[in-house]
Design a protein around this motif. Sequence first.
Motif, PDB file in Angstrom:
ATOM      1  N   ASN A   1      18.271  28.625  -1.212  1.00 50.06           N
ATOM      2  CA  ASN A   1      19.110  29.681  -1.792  1.00 50.06           C
ATOM      3  C   ASN A   1      19.896  30.440  -0.734  1.00 50.06           C
ATOM      4  OD1 ASN A   1      18.569  29.275  -4.556  1.00 50.06           O
ATOM      5  ND2 ASN A   1      16.628  30.361  -4.382  1.00 50.06           N
TER       6      ASN A   1
ATOM      7  N   LEU B   1      28.618  28.391 -13.265  1.00 50.38           N
ATOM      8  CA  LEU B   1      27.906  29.359 -14.099  1.00 50.38           C
ATOM      9  C   LEU B   1      27.433  28.734 -15.407  1.00 50.38           C
ATOM     10  CD1 LEU B   1      30.226  32.442 -13.472  1.00 50.38           C
ATOM     11  CD2 LEU B   1      27.866  32.170 -12.673  1.00 50.38           C
TER      12      LEU B   1
ATOM     13  N   LYS C   1      26.240  25.836 -15.822  1.00 50.33           N
ATOM     14  CA  LYS C   1      25.044  25.022 -15.591  1.00 50.33           C
ATOM     15  C   LYS C   1      23.782  25.865 -15.449  1.00 50.33           C
ATOM     16  CE  LYS C   1      27.341  21.064 -13.454  1.00 50.33           C
ATOM     17  NZ  LYS C   1      27.501  20.240 -12.218  1.00 50.33           N
ATOM     18  N   LYS C   2      23.956  27.178 -15.411  1.00 47.16           N
ATOM     19  CA  LYS C   2      22.809  28.065 -15.306  1.00 47.16           C
ATOM     20  C   LYS C   2      22.172  28.255 -16.683  1.00 47.16           C
ATOM     21  CE  LYS C   2      22.401  30.183 -11.832  1.00 47.16           C
ATOM     22  NZ  LYS C   2      21.652  29.937 -10.566  1.00 47.16           N
TER      23      LYS C   2
ATOM     24  N   GLU D   1      20.513  33.380 -16.863  1.00 43.83           N
ATOM     25  CA  GLU D   1      20.840  33.365 -15.443  1.00 43.83           C
ATOM     26  C   GLU D   1      22.352  33.509 -15.310  1.00 43.83           C
ATOM     27  OE1 GLU D   1      19.115  29.602 -14.373  1.00 43.83           O
ATOM     28  OE2 GLU D   1      17.388  30.590 -13.457  1.00 43.83           O
ATOM     29  N   GLN D   2      22.804  34.626 -14.807  1.00 38.43           N
ATOM     30  CA  GLN D   2      24.229  34.949 -14.826  1.00 38.43           C
ATOM     31  C   GLN D   2      24.880  34.888 -13.455  1.00 38.43           C
ATOM     32  OE1 GLN D   2      24.591  38.787 -16.708  1.00 38.43           O
ATOM     33  NE2 GLN D   2      23.097  38.301 -18.282  1.00 38.43           N
ATOM     34  N   TRP D   3      24.156  34.378 -12.458  1.00 36.84           N
ATOM     35  CA  TRP D   3      24.630  34.494 -11.082  1.00 36.84           C
ATOM     36  C   TRP D   3      24.834  33.132 -10.437  1.00 36.84           C
ATOM     37  CZ3 TRP D   3      26.113  39.211 -11.198  1.00 36.84           C
ATOM     38  CH2 TRP D   3      25.375  40.165 -11.909  1.00 36.84           C
TER      39      TRP D   3
ATOM     40  N   ASP E   1      18.391  33.874  -9.511  1.00 37.17           N
ATOM     41  CA  ASP E   1      18.293  34.683 -10.725  1.00 37.17           C
ATOM     42  C   ASP E   1      18.718  36.128 -10.511  1.00 37.17           C
ATOM     43  OD1 ASP E   1      16.261  35.489  -9.104  1.00 37.17           O
ATOM     44  OD2 ASP E   1      14.647  35.253 -10.578  1.00 37.17           O
TER      45      ASP E   1
ATOM     46  N   TRP F   1      30.560  37.369 -16.058  1.00 39.64           N
ATOM     47  CA  TRP F   1      30.022  37.576 -14.704  1.00 39.64           C
ATOM     48  C   TRP F   1      30.814  38.645 -13.958  1.00 39.64           C
ATOM     49  CZ3 TRP F   1      32.870  35.069 -10.487  1.00 39.64           C
ATOM     50  CH2 TRP F   1      32.206  35.049  -9.259  1.00 39.64           C
TER      51      TRP F   1
END
Length: 257
Positions: free
Chosen positions: A99, A154, A156-157, A161-163, A167, A204
């Motif tokens: 990450n 985004l 694919k999250k 999960e908005q980032w 997370d 987002w």
Amino acid sequence: MTATLNPPKPIRVWLTPPGPNGWKTIFLLEELSLNYEFKSFRFDDVKKPPFIDINPNGRIPAIEDPNTGLTLWESGAINQYLIEQYDTEKRLTFDDVINRNLCNQFLQFQMSGQGPYYGQCGWFQHLHAEKIQSAIDRYSNEIKRVLGVLEIVLSKKGEYEQWLVGDKMTYADMAFVPWNFRLSEVLMQLWDEVFEGTPRVRAWHEKMVELPSWKRAMEHRARLMDEQGLQWNGVPKGIETFTEYEEKIEKGEMKYD
């Protein structure tokens, strides 16, 4: 008991208030509640001492951190430094190798993809002396492409999960805000048109611009712009184009009270 400032001595931030890149750094400083001060100056002086002694490239922002003795320019490098040096609780980054490097990846994409294309579109749309429709179309299409890339990431999250990474919001997410904030003006479109086909990107972005840290940054910008008598695009009031502004600077015709 008086709270200890973090860092104890204010970080000096050199910027000219119109451009988005300086506010990328201010947004981060505000979100981390770091101690800083403005060194705001006019665009006329961006290629002159004392700023050229700070940054020989003559671009903002630059910082001087008296707590470490470091002088640094390039907004991406500055923000990474602030994270590494002062985000000790890892609020806006991660410890793990995957990450942490994904955050760096998206910061590089912001600097190489978003910033240059958005900036060129803004130049040809508003500031260039003549309208070159092919250039406007090229960079407008690149903006849509960049938004499309972000939409793919985004999308694919997971649902909650908005980032871009993990997370939580990181400095990588935040780096995109100042340029996206200007999109309606740059593209000369309504917000619904700007984000057509990219609903995740819109959600987002709108989540971040509601943050108190962003609102404080924009309050600072409005104040500094007003102090310099500037229009929204950075051109002084009474001057029509950026080209005219540059010509007056070159001839030494810019006069201030």
